[in-house]
Design an enzyme around this catalytic site. Sequence first.
Site, PDB file in Angstrom:
ATOM      1  N   TYR A 210      -2.664  -7.906  16.691  1.00 10.68           N
ATOM      2  CA  TYR A 210      -2.368  -6.275  15.670  1.00 10.68           C
ATOM      3  C   TYR A 210      -3.917  -5.284  15.731  1.00 10.68           C
ATOM      4  O   TYR A 210      -3.957  -4.335  15.524  1.00 10.68           O
ATOM      5  CB  TYR A 210      -2.705  -7.050  14.494  1.00 10.68           C
TER       6      TYR A 210
ATOM      7  N   SER B 231      -7.021  -0.233  10.127  1.00  8.64           N
ATOM      8  CA  SER B 231      -7.266  -1.167   9.343  1.00  8.64           C
ATOM      9  C   SER B 231      -9.349  -1.860   9.907  1.00  8.64           C
ATOM     10  O   SER B 231      -9.457  -0.897  10.925  1.00  8.64           O
ATOM     11  CB  SER B 231      -6.530  -2.394  10.219  1.00  8.64           C
TER      12      SER B 231
ATOM     13  N   ILE C 152       0.765  -0.909   0.300  1.00  8.65           N
ATOM     14  CA  ILE C 152      -0.022  -0.019   0.193  1.00  8.65           C
ATOM     15  C   ILE C 152       0.727   1.883  -0.097  1.00  8.65           C
ATOM     16  O   ILE C 152       0.718   2.042  -0.433  1.00  8.65           O
ATOM     17  CB  ILE C 152      -0.488   0.023   1.282  1.00  8.65           C
TER      18      ILE C 152
ATOM     19  N   ASP D  88      14.464   1.737  10.494  1.00  5.42           N
ATOM     20  CA  ASP D  88      13.469   1.061  11.461  1.00  5.42           C
ATOM     21  C   ASP D  88      12.422   1.521  12.512  1.00  5.42           C
ATOM     22  O   ASP D  88      12.581   1.605  13.504  1.00  5.42           O
ATOM     23  CB  ASP D  88      14.211  -0.514  12.149  1.00  5.42           C
TER      24      ASP D  88
HETATM   25  P1  NAD Z   1       2.912  -4.740   3.418  1.00  5.99           P
HETATM   26  O1  NAD Z   1       3.702  -5.984   4.424  1.00  5.99           O
HETATM   27  O2  NAD Z   1       3.509  -4.988   1.640  1.00  5.99           O
HETATM   28  O3  NAD Z   1       3.837  -3.254   3.745  1.00  5.99           O
HETATM   29  C1  NAD Z   1       3.997  -3.188   5.154  1.00  5.99           C
HETATM   30  C2  NAD Z   1       5.118  -2.638   4.877  1.00  5.99           C
HETATM   31  O4  NAD Z   1       5.463  -1.762   6.847  1.00  5.99           O
HETATM   32  C3  NAD Z   1       5.981  -2.473   4.508  1.00  5.99           C
HETATM   33  O5  NAD Z   1       6.500  -1.619   3.652  1.00  5.99           O
HETATM   34  C4  NAD Z   1       7.246  -2.532   5.352  1.00  5.99           C
HETATM   35  O6  NAD Z   1       8.319  -2.919   4.942  1.00  5.99           O
HETATM   36  C5  NAD Z   1       6.686  -0.993   6.559  1.00  5.99           C
HETATM   37  N1  NAD Z   1       7.276  -1.774   8.197  1.00  5.99           N
HETATM   38  C6  NAD Z   1       7.108  -3.238   8.477  1.00  5.99           C
HETATM   39  N2  NAD Z   1       7.898  -3.059   9.758  1.00  5.99           N
HETATM   40  C7  NAD Z   1       8.486  -1.903   9.386  1.00  5.99           C
HETATM   41  C8  NAD Z   1      10.000  -1.267  10.752  1.00  5.99           C
HETATM   42  N3  NAD Z   1      10.228  -1.904  11.443  1.00  5.99           N
HETATM   43  N4  NAD Z   1       9.984   0.149  10.067  1.00  5.99           N
HETATM   44  C9  NAD Z   1       9.990   0.704   8.618  1.00  5.99           C
HETATM   45  N5  NAD Z   1       8.921  -0.396   8.152  1.00  5.99           N
HETATM   46  C10 NAD Z   1       8.278  -1.356   8.174  1.00  5.99           C
HETATM   47  O7  NAD Z   1       1.645  -5.183   3.278  1.00  5.99           O
HETATM   48  P2  NAD Z   1       0.311  -3.583   3.469  1.00  5.99           P
HETATM   49  O8  NAD Z   1      -0.675  -4.382   3.542  1.00  5.99           O
HETATM   50  O9  NAD Z   1       1.315  -2.797   2.003  1.00  5.99           O
HETATM   51  O10 NAD Z   1       0.608  -2.995   4.962  1.00  5.99           O
HETATM   52  C11 NAD Z   1       0.215  -1.593   4.462  1.00  5.99           C
HETATM   53  C12 NAD Z   1      -0.487  -1.009   5.770  1.00  5.99           C
HETATM   54  O11 NAD Z   1      -1.995  -1.810   5.435  1.00  5.99           O
HETATM   55  C13 NAD Z   1       0.106  -1.796   7.044  1.00  5.99           C
HETATM   56  O12 NAD Z   1      -0.239  -0.969   7.922  1.00  5.99           O
HETATM   57  C14 NAD Z   1      -1.025  -2.596   7.637  1.00  5.99           C
HETATM   58  O13 NAD Z   1      -1.694  -3.361   9.032  1.00  5.99           O
HETATM   59  C15 NAD Z   1      -2.695  -2.035   6.364  1.00  5.99           C
HETATM   60  N6  NAD Z   1      -3.461  -3.277   6.510  1.00  5.99           N
HETATM   61  C16 NAD Z   1      -3.331  -3.981   5.198  1.00  5.99           C
HETATM   62  C17 NAD Z   1      -4.512  -4.461   4.527  1.00  5.99           C
HETATM   63  C18 NAD Z   1      -4.594  -6.253   4.127  1.00  5.99           C
HETATM   64  O14 NAD Z   1      -5.135  -6.617   3.839  1.00  5.99           O
HETATM   65  N7  NAD Z   1      -3.057  -6.091   3.593  1.00  5.99           N
HETATM   66  C19 NAD Z   1      -5.540  -4.465   5.853  1.00  5.99           C
HETATM   67  C20 NAD Z   1      -5.810  -3.535   6.509  1.00  5.99           C
HETATM   68  C21 NAD Z   1      -4.911  -2.922   6.292  1.00  5.99           C
END
Ligand code: NAD
Length: 221
Positions: free
Chosen positions: A146, A133, A14, A54
């Site tokens: 979570y 979320s 995202i 991080d």
């Molecule tokens: P993803 O796992 O592809 O992306 C997660 C991102 O967070 C990655 O870019 C990762 O590098 C970053 N990240 C994680 N730990 C980190 C750290 N310690 N330091 C720096 N960066 C860090 O998944 P996504 O779906 O793109 O998630 C993005 C957001 O959307 C998250 O907050 C997730 O909770 C939320 N979300 C996702 C969904 C879904 O269905 N995919 C649904 C609701 C909410």
Amino acid sequence: MSRAVLITGGARGIGRAAAARFVAAGDRVAVVARPSPALDATARALGVVALAADLADADACAAVAARAAEALGPIDVLVNNAGVIHRQALTEQPLAEWEDTFAINLRAPFLLAQAVLPAMLERGRGRIINVASIAGTLGTARAVAYCASKWGLIGFTKALSEEVKGRGVIVTALNPGSVDTRMLAGSGFEPDMTPEDVADALHYLSVAPAAIAGAALDLFG
Ligand code: NAD
């Protein structure tokens, strides 16, 4: 007007789609992720500033906000998107996973908002958008940390919105359902949305009327 946009977790999923969406709208963008080839590739492909950090490290959060402002100027839009899920039953979940979840999903948004808010208030404008979320509005199995962190992020959003009311800074949350990213893989949930769908909604929240302040927008796809 080109705005300075700071997006966490922007190397993939995202966050990456959001970076592309804001760039397409003419904004200047910096993305934060842990150091990786994906971060460098995203920065090159999209023409954004890559900030390796991080976000589980509290000191790194304030430092990265300062680096973003140096690179782009005062931050107009902060998108707290980085997040983790450790899928585990409560009785099996190590404390370290609970703490990691809260550090990244809730403490990092707190620290980054703390870092960018003074300049926003001084200029009388700014947007803070927290990617929570649907799991922040209900419960799912094997996800106590979570879900609790995302309920917390929505509460944080609403409280901060009240705190800055009438001062030009609009704080909102976005609550996506299932999105086709690495996070969803192996969860058993089918994706209802692409990262680009969510990116469009994030951009909408960055330009939506000020009356949207404090809203947590559910996105079902
Ligand atoms: P993803 O796992 O592809 O992306 C997660 C991102 O967070 C990655 O870019 C990762 O590098 C970053 N990240 C994680 N730990 C980190 C750290 N310690 N330091 C720096 N960066 C860090 O998944 P996504 O779906 O793109 O998630 C993005 C957001 O959307 C998250 O907050 C997730 O909770 C939320 N979300 C996702 C969904 C879904 O269905 N995919 C649904 C609701 C909410």
